[in-house]
Design a protein around this motif. Structure first.
Motif, PDB file in Angstrom:
ATOM      1  N   UNK A 154      -0.472   3.843  -9.792  1.00  0.00           N
ATOM      2  CA  UNK A 154       0.046   2.584  -9.254  1.00  0.00           C
ATOM      3  C   UNK A 154      -0.384   1.407 -10.124  1.00  0.00           C
ATOM      4  N   UNK A 155       0.433   0.352 -10.189  1.00  0.00           N
ATOM      5  CA  UNK A 155       0.009  -0.885 -10.861  1.00  0.00           C
ATOM      6  C   UNK A 155      -1.118  -1.556 -10.078  1.00  0.00           C
ATOM      7  N   UNK A 156      -1.618  -2.655 -10.615  1.00  0.00           N
ATOM      8  CA  UNK A 156      -2.629  -3.434  -9.895  1.00  0.00           C
ATOM      9  C   UNK A 156      -2.029  -3.989  -8.621  1.00  0.00           C
ATOM     10  N   UNK A 157      -2.721  -3.784  -7.511  1.00  0.00           N
ATOM     11  CA  UNK A 157      -2.174  -4.123  -6.206  1.00  0.00           C
ATOM     12  C   UNK A 157      -2.863  -5.362  -5.624  1.00  0.00           C
ATOM     13  N   UNK A 158      -2.043  -6.306  -5.159  1.00  0.00           N
ATOM     14  CA  UNK A 158      -2.521  -7.496  -4.443  1.00  0.00           C
ATOM     15  C   UNK A 158      -3.452  -8.371  -5.268  1.00  0.00           C
ATOM     16  N   UNK A 159      -3.278  -8.369  -6.575  1.00  0.00           N
ATOM     17  CA  UNK A 159      -3.985  -9.317  -7.450  1.00  0.00           C
ATOM     18  C   UNK A 159      -3.006  -9.803  -8.511  1.00  0.00           C
ATOM     19  N   UNK A 160      -2.927 -11.092  -8.735  1.00  0.00           N
ATOM     20  CA  UNK A 160      -3.709 -12.156  -8.100  1.00  0.00           C
ATOM     21  C   UNK A 160      -3.127 -12.651  -6.777  1.00  0.00           C
ATOM     22  N   UNK A 161      -2.040 -12.043  -6.317  1.00  0.00           N
ATOM     23  CA  UNK A 161      -1.388 -12.481  -5.084  1.00  0.00           C
ATOM     24  C   UNK A 161      -1.299 -11.289  -4.140  1.00  0.00           C
ATOM     25  N   UNK A 162      -1.771 -11.442  -2.926  1.00  0.00           N
ATOM     26  CA  UNK A 162      -1.722 -10.367  -1.941  1.00  0.00           C
ATOM     27  C   UNK A 162      -0.271  -9.949  -1.691  1.00  0.00           C
ATOM     28  N   UNK A 163      -0.049  -8.644  -1.516  1.00  0.00           N
ATOM     29  CA  UNK A 163       1.279  -8.141  -1.223  1.00  0.00           C
ATOM     30  C   UNK A 163       2.173  -7.979  -2.433  1.00  0.00           C
ATOM     31  N   UNK A 223       0.834  -1.204   0.000  1.00  0.00           N
ATOM     32  CA  UNK A 223       0.000   0.000   0.000  1.00  0.00           C
ATOM     33  C   UNK A 223       0.870   1.256   0.000  1.00  0.00           C
ATOM     34  N   UNK A 224       1.912   1.242   0.837  1.00  0.00           N
ATOM     35  CA  UNK A 224       2.807   2.398   0.922  1.00  0.00           C
ATOM     36  C   UNK A 224       3.503   2.660  -0.409  1.00  0.00           C
ATOM     37  N   UNK A 225       3.953   1.595  -1.059  1.00  0.00           N
ATOM     38  CA  UNK A 225       4.643   1.739  -2.342  1.00  0.00           C
ATOM     39  C   UNK A 225       3.684   2.290  -3.389  1.00  0.00           C
ATOM     40  N   UNK A 226       2.459   1.764  -3.401  1.00  0.00           N
ATOM     41  CA  UNK A 226       1.470   2.226  -4.374  1.00  0.00           C
ATOM     42  C   UNK A 226       1.179   3.709  -4.180  1.00  0.00           C
ATOM     43  N   UNK A 227       1.047   4.142  -2.931  1.00  0.00           N
ATOM     44  CA  UNK A 227       0.776   5.560  -2.660  1.00  0.00           C
ATOM     45  C   UNK A 227       1.985   6.426  -3.007  1.00  0.00           C
ATOM     46  N   UNK A 228       3.164   5.942  -2.722  1.00  0.00           N
ATOM     47  CA  UNK A 228       4.376   6.722  -2.978  1.00  0.00           C
ATOM     48  C   UNK A 228       4.615   6.903  -4.480  1.00  0.00           C
TER      49      UNK A 228
END
Length: 564
Positions: free
Chosen positions: A472-481, A459-464
């Motif tokens: 931001x790229x797609x986050x936590x899909x298909x794998x969390x984190x 989440x922090x990386x996506x916001x930064x």
């Protein structure tokens, strides 16, 4: 001698006529108006907020009023009729609506223009930089492709317009369907579905209809790999099928042993396998031919999810890989913009044995063009050709690209994804790779080791990334984190490098947190994104500078995107 077919109506009425309906419709056509033929004694009329008294006078004349003109119409009894006369009391809205100030603030064209510009300034769109949303293919929608959408010959045509009035439209639709069939290896295409998910439903209903026609209505099991898009399972359930999950191996491929075991366990009731190729993990499914053959040997059909066609087009075809039916996302691979939720087109393409079970429609202009009746009514969308108004975009895209251009686009998209994967793999593990360590059109960057080492989350990386000027790229899909990155073929090397440098810099910032240089609860990553207001209101009391907050790289000074 005229009467309404029903007392209830909103914007459309059906009028019972004493004479043939065709006569009324032809009189209206002579004045340039298009009425709707319901049956030999019934005519439909639709109005909207643009309908004028002159329009009403012409329609009244078409119905037989001998000398109706604008003044006659104004004097007709409906002028004194209560509002919503055709809407039952129980259906009338009583609470307030459109209460937000925006609906009464902008009273001039200048004010409206500035309001729209303000919204655009707040948005992060492709005209600012890369939108690397994995599995979403946010590519360039060229102005030339978009131009025809605004032409009245396309934009002002009713979906149920008679064939004589839409021959050019139908020619475009049939050309597009033919081209899509050719590039995917299928025999028939229906453009009716309005979304990829709706295309999935249509394809599964075609499979179900095929089994039922063959006397095998007991085939109701749908095998779906654990890596599949979430819509796959939802569509299968909606189509009346029972989902059985197939495991994937450590490399992200379908587990062949588990597949064979599930096929054996459900051989007599196997309806279909849904498989995404390339897979949702961003790699080419290694044993796809063996997988599809195993399903066919057991009497099942193969549904290939076409969401990732951007990694395949021009090099291979779903139909040649063993697919019996697929949906295609025109709002991804074929350049229709789909930011903000639409509009989408998710046509379904099938081999000849399933063609009769593709979506049909009772108001299709050409009945021989429609598919069979999968369920009562046979339609999955309200209009025969779905979101027909945006089909000129994909038609123009394919026409201008040509076979070689579509192939080149695929090559560039796959090359771009592999470039990012190779440049970043020393900093972020690439979760899944295929042969020779390569990916398809997207790569999954594993940020879980970074979290374990530094406490900084995905989440922090996506916001930064917003501070660095990126969506931001797609986050936590298909794998969390994780982050799933799809650069598409639209981005040049400079933009790819800008993203790579941003990710490397963000990792370095996370390591500074781990080293104790910045507190875990007060650093540029957890506080991101930084707005202009955060810089100038009050005292700056963070352990990092304002410049580190909003200008982490020098190139942002002149081109800064300020998050609203």
């Amino acid at each position: 001698g005229l009467s309404l077919a029903t007392d209830a109506f909103f914007d459309t009425i059906r009028v019972s006529t004493p004479g043939p309906a065709a006569r009324v419709i032809e009189r209206a056509r002579s004045k340039g108006y298009q009425l709707f033929w319901v049956d030999d004694a019934t005519v439909g009329v639709s109005v909207d907020e643009t309908t004028t008294a002159d329009d009403l006078a012409a329609v009244a004349w078409a119905f037989g009023l001998p000398d109706a003109d604008e003044h006659d119409v104004r004097d007709l009894p409906f002028a004194a009729a209560p509002p919503l006369a055709g809407v039952a009391e129980v259906l009338r809205r009583e609470d307030e609506y459109l209460t937000h100030p925006v609906f009464r603030t902008h009273r001039s064209e200048t004010a409206m223009m500035r309001y729209l510009k303000q919204l655009a300034d707040r948005d992060y769109a492709l005209d600012r930089g890369m939108i690397p949303l994995g599995s979403c293919t946010m590519k360039l929608n060229a102005a030339t492709e978009m131009a025809a959408v605004s032409w009245p010959e396309f934009s002002r045509v009713h979906p149920f317009a008679p064939e004589a009035d839409v021959r050019g439209y139908l020619a475009m639709i049939e050309q597009l369907e033919t081209w899509l069939a050719e590039v995917t290896g299928y025999d028939s295409v229906s453009l009716q579905p309005n979304a990829g998910s709706q295309g999935e439903l249509a394809g599964l209903l075609a499979i179900r209809g095929y089994h039922d026609a063959n006397g095998e209505s007991g085939r109701r099991v749908c095998l779906i790999p654990s890596s599949a898009h979430g819509t796959n399972a939802a569509s299968a359930v909606l189509a009346g099928l029972r989902v059985v999950v197939v495991a994937c191996d450590d490399a992200g491929n379908v587990d062949l042993d588990d597949l064979r075991m599930k096929i054996a366990a459900h051989a007599d009731e196997l309806a279909a396998l849904m498989i995404t190729y390339p897979s949702t993990h961003g790699v080419y499914e290694h044993d796809v031919l063996e997988i599809t053959q195993a399903v066919h040997d057991a009497g099942g059909q193969v549904y290939v999810d076409g969401a990732n066609l951007n990694a395949l087009l021009g090099f291979a075809r779903f139909g040649d890989l063993g697919g019996d039916v697929s949906h295609l996302n025109l709002h991804k691979t074929f350049a229709i913009p789909h930011g903000g939720g639409g509009p989408g087109v998710g046509p379904v393409a099938a081999k000849a044995h399933l063609a009769a079970y593709l979506p049909s429609h009772p108001f299709s202009q050409r009945r021989d063009h429609a598919g069979g009746v999968v369920f009562e009514g046979g339609a999955v969308s309200a209009a025969p050709h779905g979101s027909a108004g945006i089909l000129p975009i994909s038609w123009a895209y394919m026409r201008m690209m040509g076979t070689s251009g579509l192939r080149d686009a695929t090559a560039a998209a796959v090359l771009a994804a592999n470039y990012i994967a190779v440049r970043l793999r020393e900093h972020f593990p690439v979760l899944y790779t295929g042969e020779d360590g390569l990916v398809a059109h997207e790569c999954i960057l594993d940020l879980r080791p970074l979290r374990e080492a530094t406490g900084i989350t995905v989440d922090d990386v996506a916001k930064r990334l917003i501070d660095y000027g990126f969506h931001a790229p797609t986050m936590s899909f298909p794998v969390a984190g994780t982050l799933m990155v799809e650069p598409t073929e639209s981005e040049d090397l400079a933009e790819l490098e800008r993203f790579v440098e941003a990710m490397i810099a963000i990792r370095a910032e996370a390591l500074r947190v781990a080293a104790g240089e910045w507190p875990s609860d007060d650093n540029p990553l957890v506080n991101a994104p930084h707005t202009a207001e955060s810089l100038v209101v009050g005292e700056w009391e963070h352990p990092y500078s304002r410049q580190e907050a909003v200008y982490p790289v020098h190139t942002l000074v002149r081109t800064k995107y300020w998050p609203p």
